[in-house]
Design an enzyme around this catalytic site. Structure first.
Site, PDB file in Angstrom:
ATOM      1  CG  ASP A   4      -0.242  -0.070   2.536  1.00 39.68           C
ATOM      2  OD1 ASP A   4       0.706  -0.864   2.657  1.00 39.68           O
ATOM      3  OD2 ASP A   4      -0.632   0.680   3.462  1.00 39.68           O
ATOM      4  CD  GLU A  62       4.154   0.949   6.932  1.00 39.19           C
ATOM      5  OE1 GLU A  62       5.044   1.301   7.719  1.00 39.19           O
ATOM      6  OE2 GLU A  62       3.674   1.714   6.065  1.00 39.19           O
TER       7      GLU A  62
END
Length: 447
Positions: free
Chosen positions: A86, A151
């Site tokens: 991400d 994250e």
């Protein structure tokens, strides 16, 4: 027939570009994530790295996390390599020179969101494994690859991966995630490149200061209403000087840099371990980046109050982001903040709390392996340990491993580091290929 090196390198660059073009922006609310974007990323990853997907066992983790196992002849002392899929959003008004999701190659750079954080390292790991699989290589021990999906929003996929590894009885020899880099310009007066390896992270805690009151019309304000009372509290929090000290990792950081420092500083840095109070005072005067290496920081990041200019707020709120230094604790920091504010009408609401991570060893075979690999690929760099100011998924892995390191084997200038989570993020083409080679050598030397 062996694959030509140039073709392999071109394939790695094209894989990075293809994956940067997929906007895998994570959001705090899962329903706000673009539908199907991680499925597209997984499909592209499979297409670009077919051997990784054919020969490694893959387990889905959480919403879109991926956990691969590359079996070696021994399951003892396995290794975990990590990265995350991400990225943070792109702000519409940021002045990018090139499309942040275009992955254009211009002047020897691949431009785009995630090239450094963290798709560059993710693709470098996959490219290294793919090429070794193609050459018939088997690692000396089990290697696990974990690619998280949330994250950037401090999500749950890393915790779920740790639970899965614990369920399988996996006790890693060491874990390697993003974090440091081959950096320049980190210490004033030190020109040598530094391979900066994170051996711990500050703890991250978020607190809201809240003040409630009657509110009312702005034409008849009462003295010290919610907004004014909150402003006073904010000023008091901002004025706190949290205690400074130099942890072992920071002392070792400066000891290793001493031969490359300006002559007047060398005696101090060589004896950093014995002169910690003096070193802490010096660092505290060198600016916010150096000062943050020695102490907890707490900064007000969000403010809210009245909804209109002619209305006195009934509630005022300030968000405080706290980075807790190794050797400090959340409770101690909160106690200092409450003493400084000294106002019972200011309510503290703790949104989340995370203690600092334990220090991973430096005088250890695992760290020496990382250092030796740096020496092979980046012979001009000095390997130094440090304590990370930011947070990574790897902090969750300290529950199952004593050796958790944070290092992306990419050269990053000060300007590049400033572009992470900002605009004009980019990685040098050759720097990325050096990163692939670094992971290849690391995997080849796990015995």
């Amino acid at each position: 027939m062996a694959e030509p090196v140039r073709s392999r390198e071109d394939a790695a660059i094209e894989a990075l570009r293809a994956l940067v073009r997929i906007p895998t922006v994570s959001r705090r609310r899962p329903e706000d994530v673009e539908a199907g974007v991680f499925a597209r990323f997984h499909a592209e990853l499979r297409a670009r790295f077919p051997l990784v997907h054919e020969r490694l066992e893959c387990t889905a983790i959480g919403a879109a996390g991926l956990l691969f196992r590359w079996a070696g002849p021994s399951a003892e002392r396995p290794v975990v390599l990590m990265a995350h899929q991400d990225v943070v959003p792109v702000e519409p008004d940021d002045p990018w020179q090139h499309d942040p999701f275009g992955a254009e190659v211009v002047d020897g750079w691949v431009w785009g969101r995630g090239t450094l954080d963290d798709k560059g390292p993710l693709v470098a790991v996959c490219a290294a494994v793919e090429s070794l699989l193609g050459a018939g290589f088997t690692p000396a021990r089990d290697v696990w690859l974990f690619f998280g999906c949330d994250e950037e929003v401090a999500g749950v996929s890393a915790r779920l991966a740790v639970e899965e590894l614990r369920r399988r009885g996996v006790e890693p020899w060491f874990v390697l995630d993003e974090g440091g880099a081959v950096a320049s310009g980190t210490v004033p007066g030190v020109a040598v490149a530094q391979a900066v390896i994170g051996v711990a992270e500050k703890g991250i805690t978020n607190v809201e200061l809240r003040v409630a009151g009657r509110g009312g019309h702005a034409s008849v304000p009462a003295r010290l209403g919610p907004t004014a009372r909150l402003a006073r509290a904010v000023g008091r929090v901002d004025a706190i000087r949290h205690p400074a000290h130099v942890p072992d990792a920071t002392a070792e950081f400066f000891r290793r840099l001493a031969p490359h420092a300006p002559a007047p500083l060398r005696p101090l840095l060589r004896r950093a371990g014995r002169l910690r109070p003096l070193l802490a005072r010096v660092l505290g005067r060198l600016g916010p980046e150096s000062s943050s290496m020695t102490r907890t920081t707490a900064v007000v990041t969000t403010l809210s109050g009245s909804p209109a200019l002619n209305v006195v707020a009934t509630s005022a709120v300030a968000g405080v982001n706290v980075r807790v230094m190794v050797g400090d604790s959340v409770d101690a920091v909160l106690a200092r903040m409450r003493r400084a504010v000294a106002d019972d009408q200011v309510r503290f609401e703790i949104l989340d709390r995370n203690e600092p991570c334990p220090l991973s060893p430096v005088d250890d075979d695992a760290f020496r392996l990382l250092e030796a690999t740096v020496g092979r690929v980046f012979p001009d760099a000095v390997t130094v340990p440090y304590i990370m100011m930011a947070a990574t998924d790897s902090r969750h892995f300290t529950a199952i491993c004593q050796r958790v390191y944070r290092f992306a084997p990419l050269r990053m200038s000060k300007e590049q580091r400033a572009a992470i989570h900002s605009y004009d993020e980019r990685v040098g083409v050759q720097d990325f290929l050096d990163g692939v080679e670094w992971y290849r050598l690391l995997l080849q030397n796990l015995d």
